[in-house]
Design a protein around this motif. Structure first.
Motif, PDB file in Angstrom:
ATOM      1  N   CYS A 199     -72.494 -57.183  20.677  1.00  0.00           N
ATOM      2  CA  CYS A 199     -71.442 -57.401  19.695  1.00  0.00           C
ATOM      3  C   CYS A 199     -70.088 -57.014  20.265  1.00  0.00           C
ATOM      4  O   CYS A 199     -69.986 -56.338  21.294  1.00  0.00           O
ATOM      5  CB  CYS A 199     -71.714 -56.607  18.421  1.00  0.00           C
ATOM      6  N   GLN A 248     -77.199 -57.927  15.412  1.00  0.00           N
ATOM      7  CA  GLN A 248     -76.868 -58.513  16.703  1.00  0.00           C
ATOM      8  C   GLN A 248     -77.282 -57.570  17.829  1.00  0.00           C
ATOM      9  O   GLN A 248     -77.124 -56.363  17.735  1.00  0.00           O
ATOM     10  CB  GLN A 248     -75.369 -58.782  16.804  1.00  0.00           C
ATOM     11  N   SER A 301     -74.973 -54.145  15.541  1.00  0.00           N
ATOM     12  CA  SER A 301     -74.140 -54.557  14.413  1.00  0.00           C
ATOM     13  C   SER A 301     -74.688 -55.798  13.739  1.00  0.00           C
ATOM     14  O   SER A 301     -74.826 -56.848  14.376  1.00  0.00           O
ATOM     15  CB  SER A 301     -72.714 -54.828  14.907  1.00  0.00           C
ATOM     16  N   ASP A 302     -75.036 -55.671  12.441  1.00  0.00           N
ATOM     17  CA  ASP A 302     -75.529 -56.804  11.656  1.00  0.00           C
ATOM     18  C   ASP A 302     -76.718 -57.493  12.325  1.00  0.00           C
ATOM     19  O   ASP A 302     -76.872 -58.716  12.257  1.00  0.00           O
ATOM     20  CB  ASP A 302     -74.414 -57.827  11.419  1.00  0.00           C
ATOM     21  N   TYR A 321     -73.465 -47.936  13.321  1.00  0.00           N
ATOM     22  CA  TYR A 321     -74.405 -49.038  13.529  1.00  0.00           C
ATOM     23  C   TYR A 321     -75.537 -48.705  14.495  1.00  0.00           C
ATOM     24  O   TYR A 321     -76.478 -49.480  14.631  1.00  0.00           O
ATOM     25  CB  TYR A 321     -73.667 -50.268  14.056  1.00  0.00           C
TER      26      TYR A 321
END
Length: 238
Positions: A149, A146, A143-144, A159
């Motif tokens: 998460c 990371q 996620s993003d 994701y």
């Protein structure tokens, strides 16, 4: 030569301690959700006595830095810091999610692991790991960007970036959110590991020790992943 490392973890319902010394591991572990503060120090005394050493003989003290229960993570890091301060030991923080990946390899020889801890509030702590040839684990960004998460399980699928191969499940999240997680676009097999164990934290800490990745006790810090806790307001409460 491997380092003499004492590891401890209280980040989940499980409470565990392990001593790695002279190529062997002495471990204690017990699922005791409300008794961590009562269990952990006697376990430390037991493994040190069995190993025939004192805290001052150690090279480092490793701890499960989280994610996990906020209270459990705080208990673990607080006790670890106290022991490290007293014996003037450097500290090594290890991800509890990565520790479960290592445990899955130890028990099932799985080299691809998806770890999920029930984070409550309809979320999970998530990590996806691939074992490398030298025994270390590569965390795959989710996620993003990371590598680990906290996320609602029903949102996880969008994701995922690595979907090849067969992945072994680890952690309490799979039983808590079976329907959402079993529908992920991954080929998966069930695993036996529910909680992180200190003996696996000790193994991972050896790699960090060899790379010089230690911190002074006052610099040891937890990994909560969740920055804040949210809750529904009770009726009539502003």
């Amino acid at each position: 030569m491997s380092a003499k490392i004492l590891a401890l973890d209280t980040s989940t319902e499980n409470c565990s301690v392990a001593l790695m010394i002279d190529g062997r591991t002495i471990a204690r572990s017990e699922v005791a959700p409300r008794d961590h503060t009562k269990k952990i120090l006697p376990m430390v005394d037991e493994v040190l006595k069995e190993g025939g050493i004192t805290l001052q003989d150690l090279d480092a003290l490793a701890f499960g830095r989280g994610p996990g229960s906020f209270t459990g993570v705080r208990i673990g890091i607080g006790i670890a810091q106290g022991l490290a301060f007293g014996a003037e030991l450097p500290m090594i923080g290890i991800s509890t999610l990565t520790a479960m990946a290592q445990a899955t390899y130890r028990t099932q020889q799985s080299e691809k692991v998806v770890a999920a801890i029930d984070a409550r509030m309809s979320e999970i702590y998530w990590g996806q790991y691939q074992r490398q040839t030298n025994g270390e684990w590569q965390a795959i960004a989710v996620s993003d960007g990371q590598q680990e998460c906290v996320i609602p399980p029903q949102e996880l699928a969008e994701y995922l970036t690595s979907k090849e191969g067969v992945w072994t499940q680890a952690g309490t999240g799979w039983d808590a959110y079976t329907e959402s997680l079993d529908s992920l676009p991954l080929s998966m097999t069930k695993g036996d590991v529910l909680y992180p164990e200190a003996q696996d934290i000790a193994v991972l800490a050896q790699f960090e020790w060899q790379k010089g990745n230690t911190v002074d006790a006052e610099q040891a810090s937890p990994t909560y992943l969740r920055d804040k806790v949210t809750w529904k307001k009770l009726p009539g409460r502003e």
